[in-house]
Design an enzyme around this catalytic site. Structure first.
Site, PDB file in Angstrom:
ATOM      1  N   SER A 138       0.841  -1.232   0.082  1.00  0.00           N
ATOM      2  CA  SER A 138      -0.057   0.046  -0.023  1.00  0.00           C
ATOM      3  C   SER A 138       1.009   1.132  -0.153  1.00  0.00           C
ATOM      4  CB  SER A 138      -0.844   0.211   1.206  1.00  0.00           C
ATOM      5  OG  SER A 138      -1.463   1.265   1.565  1.00  0.00           O
ATOM      6  N   TYR A 151      -1.617  -1.341  10.629  1.00  0.00           N
ATOM      7  CA  TYR A 151      -1.736  -1.429   8.976  1.00  0.00           C
ATOM      8  C   TYR A 151      -0.416  -0.940   8.181  1.00  0.00           C
ATOM      9  CZ  TYR A 151      -3.494  -1.079   4.302  1.00  0.00           C
ATOM     10  OH  TYR A 151      -3.454  -1.201   2.926  1.00  0.00           O
TER      11      TYR A 151
END
Length: 261
Positions: A138, A151
């Protein structure tokens, strides 16, 4: 015909990657938690592309899931030449307020599953004329993101792991690529527990799963080390190298923290 294993293949980017690989002539091994969704995806891909599609429905964050999936994949074919580590999710909220058990589950799926699958399946990948590993990280991998703290950390791990493994395998037949998408029109925000205001903001700059998948698959086949889809995402990630970390963290916190209840 070669085979590709795709985790998190029941929807979103994983489903789009499976379709792109089928379009390229790959038989597919698809893994995710929902058997119903996997079977629906498999039926559609068989009909549209005429490839063989086999499914493995299991909670991939469960203890021993990676070893079981790797054993299943090896039993299906000895021609596995692509491993797509796409399974993963995020949790939104302050670290101390979120359940530790749920955060550990996320880390297992985001970090340990791709690590264990790569380790277990590398011997099989090494037997092919050419093989590929694509890890889906990401843009959060490039900086700390308050309220998405673990995350972002898990995706930073995946980026670093991909580059290190890529270098170790540089003189072999296996190429490793890391794909780092920005906002994408998937169920990520719902799964992370984000509210409607954040989802609406994200949707304004989101790419589609098919756009992300095509960029990622192309980068994988051309042997790129890492790829960030979208010009705005690439600029944002590049700026983290020049802007003080304290400032990027403050900006990220300003986006996410203000929406917390």
């Amino acid at each position: 015909m070669p085979y590709a294993l795709v985790t998190g293949a029941s929807r979103g980017i994983g489903q789009a990657m499976a379709a792109e690989l089928a379009r390229c002539g790959y038989h597919l091994l698809l893994a995710a938690r929902s058997e119903q969704q996997l079977q629906a995806v498999a039926a559609e891909l068989r009909q549209q592309y005429g490839v063989e599609v086999r499914v493995y429905a299991q909670d991939l964050a469960a203890p021993g899931a990676a070893a079981a999936l790797a054993a299943w994949a090896a039993a299906q074919t000895q021609e596995l030449s692509v491993l797509i580590n796409n399974a993963g999710y995020g949790l939104w909220g302050k670290f101390e307020d979120l359940s530790l058990a749920e955060q550990q589950n996320m880390l297992q799926l985001n970090m340990l599953l791709p690590t264990e699958l790569a380790h277990a399946l590398l011997p099989l990948l090494r037997q092919q004329a050419k093989a590929y590993i694509l890890n889906v990280a990401s843009t959060a991998a490039y900086q700390a993101v308050p309220t998405l703290t673990l995350y972002a950390a898990s995706k930073a791990f995946l980026l670093s792991f991909s580059r290190g493994l890529r270098y170790e395998l540089r003189e072999t037949n296996v190429s490793v690529t890391c794909l780092s998408p920005g906002s994408t029109t998937t169920n990520f925000a719902d799964r992370a527990g984000m509210n409607a205001a954040l989802q609406e903001t994200a949707n304004k700059v989101s790419m589609t799963p098919l756009q992300v998948a095509r960029i990622g698959i192309q980068a994988m086949f051309t042997g790129a080390a890492e790829v960030i889809p979208g010009a705005l995402n690439r600029v944002s990630a590049a700026l983290t190298s020049f802007v003080p970390k304290s400032l990027t963290e403050k900006i990220a916190a300003g986006i996410y923290e203000k929406h917390l209840k």
